[in-house]
Design a protein around this motif. Structure first.
Motif, PDB file in Angstrom:
ATOM      1  N   ASN A 147      -8.088   2.739  10.636  1.00 13.58           N
ATOM      2  CA  ASN A 147      -8.319   1.967   9.411  1.00 13.58           C
ATOM      3  C   ASN A 147      -9.521   2.541   8.669  1.00 13.58           C
ATOM      4  N   VAL A 148      -9.294   3.073   7.473  1.00 16.43           N
ATOM      5  CA  VAL A 148     -10.422   3.523   6.658  1.00 16.43           C
ATOM      6  C   VAL A 148     -11.015   2.285   6.006  1.00 16.43           C
ATOM      7  N   ILE A 149     -12.291   2.033   6.293  1.00 11.79           N
ATOM      8  CA  ILE A 149     -12.931   0.848   5.728  1.00 11.79           C
ATOM      9  C   ILE A 149     -13.859   1.196   4.569  1.00 11.79           C
ATOM     10  N   LEU A 150     -14.193   2.489   4.415  1.00  9.26           N
ATOM     11  CA  LEU A 150     -15.058   2.912   3.312  1.00  9.26           C
ATOM     12  C   LEU A 150     -14.970   4.418   3.142  1.00  9.26           C
ATOM     13  N   ASN A 151     -14.967   4.858   1.890  1.00 13.88           N
ATOM     14  CA  ASN A 151     -15.097   6.270   1.528  1.00 13.88           C
ATOM     15  C   ASN A 151     -16.460   6.426   0.861  1.00 13.88           C
ATOM     16  N   THR A 152     -17.285   7.375   1.345  1.00 10.97           N
ATOM     17  CA  THR A 152     -18.629   7.552   0.796  1.00 10.97           C
ATOM     18  C   THR A 152     -18.815   8.967   0.269  1.00 10.97           C
ATOM     19  N   PHE A 153     -19.529   9.066  -0.842  1.00 10.66           N
ATOM     20  CA  PHE A 153     -19.776  10.348  -1.494  1.00 10.66           C
ATOM     21  C   PHE A 153     -21.201  10.380  -2.022  1.00 10.66           C
ATOM     22  N   VAL A 154     -21.754  11.573  -2.103  1.00 15.38           N
ATOM     23  CA  VAL A 154     -23.046  11.731  -2.747  1.00 15.38           C
ATOM     24  C   VAL A 154     -22.856  11.663  -4.259  1.00 15.38           C
ATOM     25  N   ILE A 155     -21.805  12.344  -4.764  1.00 13.69           N
ATOM     26  CA  ILE A 155     -21.566  12.442  -6.214  1.00 13.69           C
ATOM     27  C   ILE A 155     -20.103  12.116  -6.502  1.00 13.69           C
ATOM     28  N   SER A 156     -19.857  11.436  -7.626  1.00 14.33           N
ATOM     29  CA  SER A 156     -18.480  11.298  -8.123  1.00 14.33           C
ATOM     30  C   SER A 156     -18.450  11.676  -9.599  1.00 14.33           C
ATOM     31  N   LEU A 157     -17.348  12.295  -9.979  1.00 15.05           N
ATOM     32  CA  LEU A 157     -17.105  12.660 -11.371  1.00 15.05           C
ATOM     33  C   LEU A 157     -16.243  11.554 -11.959  1.00 15.05           C
ATOM     34  N   VAL A 158     -16.871  10.650 -12.684  1.00  8.52           N
ATOM     35  CA  VAL A 158     -16.268   9.393 -13.098  1.00  8.52           C
ATOM     36  C   VAL A 158     -15.018   9.585 -13.952  1.00  8.52           C
ATOM     37  N   GLY A 159     -15.030  10.500 -14.880  1.00 10.72           N
ATOM     38  CA  GLY A 159     -13.907  10.669 -15.793  1.00 10.72           C
ATOM     39  C   GLY A 159     -12.615  11.104 -15.130  1.00 10.72           C
ATOM     40  N   LEU A 160     -12.694  11.633 -13.908  1.00 13.59           N
ATOM     41  CA  LEU A 160     -11.493  12.110 -13.219  1.00 13.59           C
ATOM     42  C   LEU A 160     -10.785  10.994 -12.450  1.00 13.59           C
ATOM     43  N   GLU A 161     -11.451   9.857 -12.273  1.00  9.65           N
ATOM     44  CA  GLU A 161     -10.868   8.656 -11.669  1.00  9.65           C
ATOM     45  C   GLU A 161     -10.250   8.875 -10.298  1.00  9.65           C
ATOM     46  N   GLY A 162     -10.893   9.727  -9.489  1.00 15.36           N
ATOM     47  CA  GLY A 162     -10.402   9.971  -8.140  1.00 15.36           C
ATOM     48  C   GLY A 162     -10.388   8.733  -7.271  1.00 15.36           C
ATOM     49  N   ASP A 163     -11.278   7.788  -7.541  1.00 15.98           N
ATOM     50  CA  ASP A 163     -11.339   6.554  -6.756  1.00 15.98           C
ATOM     51  C   ASP A 163     -10.061   5.739  -6.865  1.00 15.98           C
ATOM     52  N   LYS A 164      -9.328   5.892  -7.955  1.00 16.75           N
ATOM     53  CA  LYS A 164      -8.092   5.115  -8.154  1.00 16.75           C
ATOM     54  C   LYS A 164      -6.972   5.566  -7.226  1.00 16.75           C
ATOM     55  N   LYS A 165      -7.076   6.759  -6.647  1.00 14.76           N
ATOM     56  CA  LYS A 165      -6.062   7.260  -5.711  1.00 14.76           C
ATOM     57  C   LYS A 165      -6.293   6.753  -4.291  1.00 14.76           C
ATOM     58  N   LEU A 166      -7.468   6.197  -4.042  1.00 16.77           N
ATOM     59  CA  LEU A 166      -7.851   5.852  -2.682  1.00 16.77           C
ATOM     60  C   LEU A 166      -7.578   4.385  -2.379  1.00 16.77           C
ATOM     61  N   LYS A 167      -7.203   4.123  -1.132  1.00 15.48           N
ATOM     62  CA  LYS A 167      -6.894   2.761  -0.714  1.00 15.48           C
ATOM     63  C   LYS A 167      -8.156   1.982  -0.342  1.00 15.48           C
ATOM     64  N   ALA A 168      -9.061   2.639   0.373  1.00 18.12           N
ATOM     65  CA  ALA A 168     -10.277   1.958   0.841  1.00 18.12           C
ATOM     66  C   ALA A 168     -11.326   1.933  -0.271  1.00 18.12           C
ATOM     67  N   PRO A 169     -12.280   1.030  -0.161  1.00 23.71           N
ATOM     68  CA  PRO A 169     -13.372   0.989  -1.140  1.00 23.71           C
ATOM     69  C   PRO A 169     -14.136   2.307  -1.171  1.00 23.71           C
ATOM     70  N   VAL A 170     -14.785   2.555  -2.315  1.00 24.41           N
ATOM     71  CA  VAL A 170     -15.523   3.796  -2.539  1.00 24.41           C
ATOM     72  C   VAL A 170     -16.975   3.465  -2.863  1.00 24.41           C
ATOM     73  N   TYR A 171     -17.898   4.212  -2.232  1.00 22.48           N
ATOM     74  CA  TYR A 171     -19.304   4.146  -2.593  1.00 22.48           C
ATOM     75  C   TYR A 171     -19.750   5.552  -2.990  1.00 22.48           C
ATOM     76  N   THR A 172     -20.421   5.637  -4.117  1.00 26.61           N
ATOM     77  CA  THR A 172     -20.979   6.903  -4.587  1.00 26.61           C
ATOM     78  C   THR A 172     -22.426   6.694  -4.957  1.00 26.61           C
ATOM     79  N   LEU A 173     -23.284   7.614  -4.498  1.00 29.39           N
ATOM     80  CA  LEU A 173     -24.698   7.530  -4.795  1.00 29.39           C
ATOM     81  C   LEU A 173     -24.982   7.903  -6.260  1.00 29.39           C
ATOM     82  N   ILE A 174     -24.386   9.006  -6.733  1.00 29.63           N
ATOM     83  CA  ILE A 174     -24.628   9.501  -8.074  1.00 29.63           C
ATOM     84  C   ILE A 174     -23.304   9.567  -8.810  1.00 29.63           C
ATOM     85  N   LYS A 175     -23.225   8.902  -9.970  1.00 31.33           N
ATOM     86  CA  LYS A 175     -22.014   8.937 -10.786  1.00 31.33           C
ATOM     87  C   LYS A 175     -22.279   9.788 -12.019  1.00 31.33           C
ATOM     88  N   CYS A 176     -21.420  10.776 -12.229  1.00 31.54           N
ATOM     89  CA  CYS A 176     -21.588  11.697 -13.352  1.00 31.54           C
ATOM     90  C   CYS A 176     -20.366  11.643 -14.255  1.00 31.54           C
TER      91      CYS A 176
END
Length: 176
Positions: A147-176
């Motif tokens: 069971n994936v309970i969280l996806n964590t990243f240092v950086i996310s590229l907000v305009g590409l909307e990669g988080d919408k493909k993922l089932k588990a919640p996403v945490y990103t430290l830096i949003k660009c």
């Protein structure tokens, strides 16, 4: 010098037109020039994961920069670390998944005994862009009935909307 998470964020460098024109590359490696900054970043992720108030059994790190953070987080949490690698890099019995990248299909693999049914997993990587590689990692964990309970990243590229493909919640430290 003691580091705050804001100071760690400031260490990320930007390189315009790398690796090709029109791309703004964000380089996390300057963080590793400062051991105290690395420790601050790892502690930040550990505290975030502990705040979930859920049992975490496995940290999964994605090839290759997830290998920089994942084992350190796993050690601090007292849990196992499992790498997800590109095809042909791991020995033994494997599970695999094919996924699409910008330039065509690729394959991720994980050792089949890395995750047991019912285990809770946190996926760690440096960058979330289109979400394809993390989605593939989620699919590998699902194949092993974890069971994936969280996806964590240092950086996310907000305009590409990669988080919408993922089932588990996403945490990103830096949003660009």
């Amino acid at each position: 010098m003691p580091y705050t998470i804001e100071k760690v964020k400031e260490l990320v460098r930007e390189y315009p037109d790398f690796p090709s024109e029109g791309i703004l590359f964000r380089d996390i490696f300057p963080i590793f020039h400062h051991p105290e900054a690395v420790e601050c970043l790892i502690n930040h992720f550990v505290e975030l994961i502990k705040a979930l108030n859920k049992q975490v059994d496995v940290i999964v790190g994605l090839d290759a920069r997830g290998f920089l953070f994942g084992p350190l987080i796993a050690i601090k949490l007292g849990v196992s670390f499992v790498p997800v690698r590109k095809r042909g890099k791991l020995p033994g019995q494997l599970v695999s998944v094919t996924y699409m990248k910008e330039y065509g299909p690729d394959v991720f693999e994980m050792q089949a005994d890395g995750i047991k049914a019912g285990q809770n997993v946190v996926i760690v990587d440096d960058l979330l862009a289109t979400g394809g590689s993390c989605k593939a990692a989620e699919d590998l964990v699902a194949q092993m009935k974890g069971n994936v309970i969280l996806n964590t990243f240092v950086i996310s590229l907000v305009g590409l909307e990669g988080d919408k493909k993922l089932k588990a919640p996403v945490y990103t430290l830096i949003k660009c």
